[in-house]
Design a protein around this motif. Structure first.
Motif, short mmCIF file in Angstrom:
data_model
loop_
_atom_site.label_atom_id
_atom_site.label_comp_id
_atom_site.label_asym_id
_atom_site.label_seq_id
_atom_site.Cartn_x
_atom_site.Cartn_y
_atom_site.Cartn_z
N GLN A 97 38.58 -54.70 -55.42
CA GLN A 97 39.74 -55.43 -55.93
C GLN A 97 39.59 -56.93 -55.73
O GLN A 97 40.02 -57.73 -56.57
N CYS A 101 39.78 -59.78 -58.48
CA CYS A 101 40.63 -60.96 -58.33
C CYS A 101 39.87 -62.22 -58.72
O CYS A 101 40.41 -63.11 -59.38
N GLY A 108 47.71 -63.24 -64.08
CA GLY A 108 48.45 -62.03 -63.74
C GLY A 108 47.53 -60.92 -63.23
O GLY A 108 47.84 -60.25 -62.24
N ASP A 109 46.40 -60.74 -63.91
CA ASP A 109 45.44 -59.72 -63.49
C ASP A 109 44.86 -60.05 -62.11
O ASP A 109 44.68 -59.15 -61.28
N LYS A 112 47.53 -59.30 -59.41
CA LYS A 112 47.67 -57.86 -59.16
C LYS A 112 46.50 -57.35 -58.35
O LYS A 112 46.67 -56.54 -57.42
N ALA A 115 46.92 -58.44 -54.75
CA ALA A 115 47.95 -57.65 -54.07
C ALA A 115 47.43 -56.27 -53.71
O ALA A 115 47.68 -55.75 -52.61
N LYS A 116 46.68 -55.66 -54.63
CA LYS A 116 46.12 -54.34 -54.35
C LYS A 116 45.11 -54.41 -53.21
O LYS A 116 45.05 -53.50 -52.38
N VAL A 169 58.16 -54.59 -57.80
CA VAL A 169 56.98 -53.73 -57.90
C VAL A 169 57.39 -52.35 -58.38
O VAL A 169 56.71 -51.73 -59.21
N TYR A 172 58.05 -52.43 -62.02
CA TYR A 172 56.77 -52.47 -62.75
C TYR A 172 56.16 -51.08 -62.83
O TYR A 172 55.64 -50.68 -63.88
N HIS A 173 56.21 -50.33 -61.72
CA HIS A 173 55.67 -48.97 -61.73
C HIS A 173 56.44 -48.08 -62.70
O HIS A 173 55.85 -47.24 -63.38
N LYS A 176 55.21 -49.03 -66.06
CA LYS A 176 53.83 -48.58 -66.26
C LYS A 176 53.79 -47.09 -66.51
O LYS A 176 53.00 -46.60 -67.33
#
Length: 271
Positions: A97, A101, A108-109, A112, A115-116, A169, A172-173, A176
């Motif tokens: 990840q 990054c 945005g990608d 995310k 954060a992951k 979050v 968003y889930h 998604k």
């Protein structure tokens, strides 16, 4: 001239970081580790689902969150070996990840992916704590983190903002899952079972994150860090609602579905 050289130097550093990230994420070991991380995440979600059923049935010894799942693993005959595997898998998934990054196509990608990476590193750290015998419940961790944040200047506002972010979050889930945007994370055409499991799983996780966020906001507004109790506490709050046990059973089923989806993602993830 100096500005041009600085710009060129910055570009060179960025290109160098991108090359390092590409080398790391294209590494066979990191790739296999990332896939193992998704599989481990699936196992944890199945265990959380099982513990969630216990919460719905009124069991007070069921700790339905990642720390509870790791406690179950730690209590098995080969628990320490499995925990070591969990640490390695999540660490490699976090590394992958980090690579995403650095080389992500958009802000945005990249955000995310960052954060992951933090989440997977936290899970790896949690497994280490159970290996060393210092593991604690998710409720204690959430309450402690909230109390520490609340002690900072403008702490209450920061806690409320953190709760809103967690609920975001969750939203968003939900999005998604409902729109099946998770298909973009998979290589090739997924099976119908994978799509259904992903959809149900992401929606369940969305509901859970929103409930956790509400608890964090309540902790900030009332200045009571104990109101922030993580996933297990959120599920126990749900049980108190009308038809609460049924709602928690449905959320638990959703977590089980996400576990099954994670196994499929381990095979079909775009890495």
């Amino acid at each position: 001239m100096a500005t041009s050289q600085q710009s060129s130097g910055a570009g060179g550093v960025a290109d160098g970081l991108s090359d390092v990230a590409r080398s790391a994420t294209d590494n066979r070991v990191v790739d296999l580790g990332a896939r193992a991380g998704y599989a481990v995440n699936g196992i944890l979600h199945l265990l959380i689902a099982w513990l969630g059923v216990g919460v719905a049935l009124g069991r007070h010894d069921a700790n339905a969150d990642p720390s509870g799942a790791m406690a179950v693993i730690a209590g098995t005959p080969f628990g320490k070996i499995v925990l070591v595997a969990i640490v390695v898998a999540f660490a490699l998934l976090a590394l992958w990840q980090v690579g995403e990054c650095v080389r992500g196509p958009g802000a945005g990608d990249r955000a995310k992916a960052a954060a992951k990476a933090v989440v997977y590193l936290a899970l790896a750290s949690g497994a280490v704590s159970f290996l060393t015998g210092s593991g604690s419940s998710g409720a204690n961790q959430a309450g402690g983190a909230t109390a520490a944040l609340m002690d900072l200047p403008f702490g209450q506002a920061l806690v409320v903002l953190a709760g809103v972010a967690v609920a975001g979050v969750g939203a968003y889930h939900l999005h998604k899952g409902w729109t099946e945007k998770f298909r973009e994370d998979l290589a090739g055409a997924p099976s119908r079972l994978t799509v259904v499991a992903g959809k149900v799983g992401y929606i369940a996780r969305g509901i859970a994150f929103i409930a956790i966020g509400v608890g964090v906001v309540a902790a900030g507004v009332t200045h009571h860090p104990s109101r922030s109790r993580g996933l297990d506490g959120a599920l126990r709050d749900m049980v108190a609602l009308p038809w609460g046990p049924v709602i928690v059973l449905l959320v638990a089923a959703g977590f089980a579905a996400f576990g099954l989806y994670s196994f499929s993602r381990a095979r079909r993830a775009r890495t």
